[in-house]
Write an enzyme that holds these catalytic residues in place. Structure first.
Site, PDB file in Angstrom:
ATOM      1  N   ASP A  90     -50.535  53.664  50.846  1.00 50.81           N
ATOM      2  CA  ASP A  90     -49.278  53.084  51.318  1.00 50.81           C
ATOM      3  C   ASP A  90     -49.479  51.644  51.779  1.00 50.81           C
ATOM      4  OD1 ASP A  90     -47.903  55.453  50.890  1.00 50.81           O
ATOM      5  OD2 ASP A  90     -48.342  56.223  52.891  1.00 50.81           O
ATOM      6  N   ASP A 103     -56.707  52.060  50.083  1.00 46.53           N
ATOM      7  CA  ASP A 103     -55.606  52.651  50.837  1.00 46.53           C
ATOM      8  C   ASP A 103     -54.458  52.842  49.843  1.00 46.53           C
ATOM      9  OD1 ASP A 103     -53.958  53.387  53.093  1.00 46.53           O
ATOM     10  OD2 ASP A 103     -53.102  51.378  53.008  1.00 46.53           O
TER      11      ASP A 103
END
Length: 226
Positions: free
Chosen positions: A11, A9
């Protein structure tokens, strides 16, 4: 583990969203002379933003509704009246300014340097294409990753299994040789596991998790698994 592909991922996992977002708001509030307590606004905004992203993941609101609604609700909470025109300008400027600030979580470059020689690295993100590409480029992260998979390209958002299957196809990877690393329990960890992909929970908030879940509080702790 016979892992060949690692999906990150972006953020809240590599890219320190909260810190960079706070700086962006400080910048655009000064530009537009928004006279409010920044700390008071942010205290409400962070939770509101998290809730709006949950609605966005669940396909209950559009990108435009997210961008406008989170600001409108935050200003309402602090009882500061702002006209729609200004909210829309702030929403646009926020997206423009956000990728200019690129603080990463501690150990981000080091763990990527450690992993890159031995694995194919990829990104799976629910973030918007135009913003995520700028973040990756401006932060110097882009060169680490083979494939960048966004929810806008996949047509669905994490934790929908379709985006994970799409990511595997794009990376030419199989689920048993892949692992997902992310901070969001629902979107990253359970989304991956429910698609047959192993997962490491970037648990920087140090929440309680079951013993059978791979969990790290610092990115460098990933070395114990990979």
């Amino acid at each position: 583990m016979n892992i060949k592909h690692i999906f990150f991922d972006l953020d809240h996992t590599l890219w320190d969203f909260e810190t960079n977002s706070d700086i962006a708001f400080e910048t655009i509030f000064k530009k537009h002379e928004v006279n409010v307590s920044l700390n008071k606004f942010l205290n409400y905004y962070r939770g509101i933003n998290e809730n709006y992203w949950k609605l966005y993941r669940e396909e209950k609101i559009t990108k435009e509704e997210l961008r406008y609604g989170r600001l409108k609700q935050a200003f309402t909470k602090i009882k500061h009246e702002v006209k729609d025109d200004l909210i829309n300008m702030l929403a646009v400027d926020y997206i423009e300014v956000l990728p200019n600030n690129n603080q990463l979580f501690e150990g981000a470059y080091e763990i990527l340097d450690h992993l890159k020689p031995n694995y194919k690295l990829h990104i799976i993100t629910n973030g918007f294409n135009e913003v995520q590409s700028k973040k990756l480029e401006n932060s110097g992260l882009q060169g680490y990753f083979d494939k960048i998979i966004t929810s806008e390209d996949a047509g669905v958002k994490k934790p929908n299994p379709i985006i994970f299957k799409y990511a595997l196809e794009q990376a030419k990877a199989c689920s048993t040789e892949s692992i997902m690393i992310g901070d969001n329990w629902e979107a990253d960890v359970m989304g991956a596991i429910n698609t047959g992909i192993d997962a490491i929970y970037f648990n920087y908030h140090k929440k309680s998790v079951a013993e059978n879940i791979k969990s790290v509080n610092n990115l460098l702790e990933i070395k114990q698994y990979l």
